[in-house]
Design an enzyme around this catalytic site. Structure first.
Site, PDB file in Angstrom:
ATOM      1  N   ASP A 124       4.506  -1.824   3.853  1.00  0.00           N
ATOM      2  CA  ASP A 124       3.107  -1.990   3.460  1.00  0.00           C
ATOM      3  C   ASP A 124       2.682  -3.461   3.471  1.00  0.00           C
ATOM      4  O   ASP A 124       2.305  -4.028   2.442  1.00  0.00           O
ATOM      5  CB  ASP A 124       2.905  -1.382   2.067  1.00  0.00           C
ATOM      6  CG  ASP A 124       1.429  -1.245   1.696  1.00  0.00           C
ATOM      7  OD1 ASP A 124       0.573  -1.502   2.567  1.00  0.00           O
ATOM      8  OD2 ASP A 124       1.146  -0.883   0.540  1.00  0.00           O
TER       9      ASP A 124
ATOM     10  N   SER B  83      -3.996  -5.221  -5.022  1.00  0.00           N
ATOM     11  CA  SER B  83      -3.112  -4.974  -3.885  1.00  0.00           C
ATOM     12  C   SER B  83      -3.211  -6.084  -2.855  1.00  0.00           C
ATOM     13  O   SER B  83      -4.303  -6.477  -2.443  1.00  0.00           O
ATOM     14  CB  SER B  83      -3.462  -3.640  -3.216  1.00  0.00           C
ATOM     15  OG  SER B  83      -3.139  -2.564  -4.045  1.00  0.00           O
TER      16      SER B  83
ATOM     17  N   HIS C  30      -2.224  -1.287   3.406  1.00  0.00           N
ATOM     18  CA  HIS C  30      -3.228  -0.310   2.978  1.00  0.00           C
ATOM     19  C   HIS C  30      -4.556  -0.956   2.609  1.00  0.00           C
ATOM     20  O   HIS C  30      -5.569  -0.267   2.493  1.00  0.00           O
ATOM     21  CB  HIS C  30      -2.695   0.555   1.826  1.00  0.00           C
ATOM     22  CG  HIS C  30      -2.608  -0.104   0.496  1.00  0.00           C
ATOM     23  ND1 HIS C  30      -1.432  -0.600  -0.031  1.00  0.00           N
ATOM     24  CD2 HIS C  30      -3.561  -0.357  -0.442  1.00  0.00           C
ATOM     25  CE1 HIS C  30      -1.670  -1.099  -1.232  1.00  0.00           C
ATOM     26  NE2 HIS C  30      -2.942  -0.962  -1.498  1.00  0.00           N
TER      27      HIS C  30
END
Length: 383
Positions: A121, A190, A89
């Site tokens: 992910d 992230s 992402h």
């Protein structure tokens, strides 16, 4: 008689001296024991601090910031020739070439070379034509246990916050292998690594858990800021599996993350026109389980508005939200709700004087989870 008295006096004095001696010893022991315990504690703290410093300093050399012109995330080098792991992402929707920023601020271009299959992910980014770059080792699968110390390194919130290292503990291993931990992370972390006390990667930080502040539907649910203490990282097992796929060119050119259905808002006028709608399988779902249709209108401060939802099929439920702008973006505040217009009347109705000029959202739903059926909606501006 005198002899017995002397024996008694002698026994008493012995008892007193024994007591004094014992008391003196007792007073000395805690002091010596405390000093020894304090000394050991200082040494232990110093050892832990040195260990933390080594993990953070060494690990941050291989952690990078990834920028694509629209935002940023984190990543980490897993090989000296420039292969970087991050979250899918982070680079989903990015151009094929992104910018990688090192700890010292140096920036280099890097290619997005592939995404993990099956909705995992993870993504890989490659700096071309480089050698001898700092890389982080991956931990042995199955080596993570609840209670172990962990370190999160990345670039939270702002690109200038690169090289931020926080520490915590593993609080849970989820059934799918995800690591739940307490090392503070924020948006921007992230794709960054979660490290063990040996400085090895045990996971990839992917998500900060948040909690709803109030009921709503989809994007209308306000959520707490980061800092809940529940942070999630993909396991090193998934990282190793993905790396094998990258090296064998078994990766996707595009992200395989599931796409959320974007909310659809129907614009209405406050002219009393009857709008026929229906709640059905596949509609968005509010927190309590009812299907949702969304409507929007422009309102004025002080304007009296009546919103009615009637149905013979479902137990109607209405919510009204005010949209306001802030430095953090749009905020959705629930200002009214209703499920019964009156005793025995399961239709819903909201009457309200609008607090400000601006955009408002109507959430048309059912009080009962999973109910489907047709309804009529009408919004009227009353003088």
């Amino acid at each position: 008689m005198k002899r017995r008295f002397l024996e008694y006096a002698s026994l008493t004095l012995c008892t007193i001296f024994t007591f004094i001696g014992a008391a003196s010893v007792e007073q000395l022991l805690p002091s010596n024991g405390h000093q020894a315990w304090h000394s050991h504690r200082v040494l232990a703290q110093t050892a832990e601090e040195k260990e933390a410093n080594i993990v953070c300093e060494k690990g941050s050399n291989a952690v990078v910031t990834i920028k694509d012109g629209n935002g940023h995330g984190s990543g980490f080098l897993v090989s000296q020739d420039g292969l970087i792991i991050t979250n899918a992402h982070v680079v989903d929707g990015s151009p094929s070439v992104v910018t990688v920023v090192f700890k010292d601020g140096k920036q280099v271009p890097a290619d997005v070379v592939g995404f993990a299959m099956g909705g995992v992910d993870l993504a890989a980014v490659k700096i071309q034509n480089r050698k001898n770059l700092p890389a982080i080792s991956l931990a042995r699968p199955g080596s993570v246990k609840v209670g172990y110390r962990v370190f999160a390194i990345g670039t939270p919130l702002d690109p200038d916050n690169r090289d931020t290292c926080t520490q915590g503990n593993v609080s849970r291993i989820r059934k799918d292998g995800e690591i739940q931990h307490t090392a503070s992370t924020n948006p921007g972390n992230s794709g960054g690594p979660l490290l063990n006390s040996q400085g090895e990667v045990i996971g990839v930080n992917s998500l900060v858990a948040t909690a709803p502040v109030f009921d709503g539907a989809g994007d209308l649910v306000a959520r707490t800021p980061s800092g809940t203490g529940i942070n999630l990282a993909l396991s090193v097992e998934k990282v190793k599996s993905f790396l094998a796929d990258v090296r064998n060119q078994r990766v996707s050119n595009e992200s395989t993350l599931p796409r959320e259905k974007e909310p659809t808002f129907t614009t209405i006028l406050l002219n009393g026109q009857v709008i026929n709608g229906s709640l059905a399988e596949g509609d968005r779902i509010r927190k309590k389980g009812g299907f949702v249709n969304l409507y929007q209108f422009q309102g004025r401060a002080g304007q009296k508005v009546v919103i009615e939802m009637t149905s013979q099929k479902i137990n109607s439920f209405l919510s009204l939200y005010q949209v306001s702008e802030s430095s953090e973006g749009k905020e959705f505040n629930e200002i009214a709700e209703n499920d019964d217009r009156g005793p025995g009347d399961f239709n819903a109705q909201i009457e309200i004087n609008l607090p400000a000029d601006g955009l408002y959202f109507i959430v048309a739903s059912s009080l009962e989870p999973g109910e489907t059926g047709s309804y009529s909606l009408r919004a009227t501006n009353q003088p």
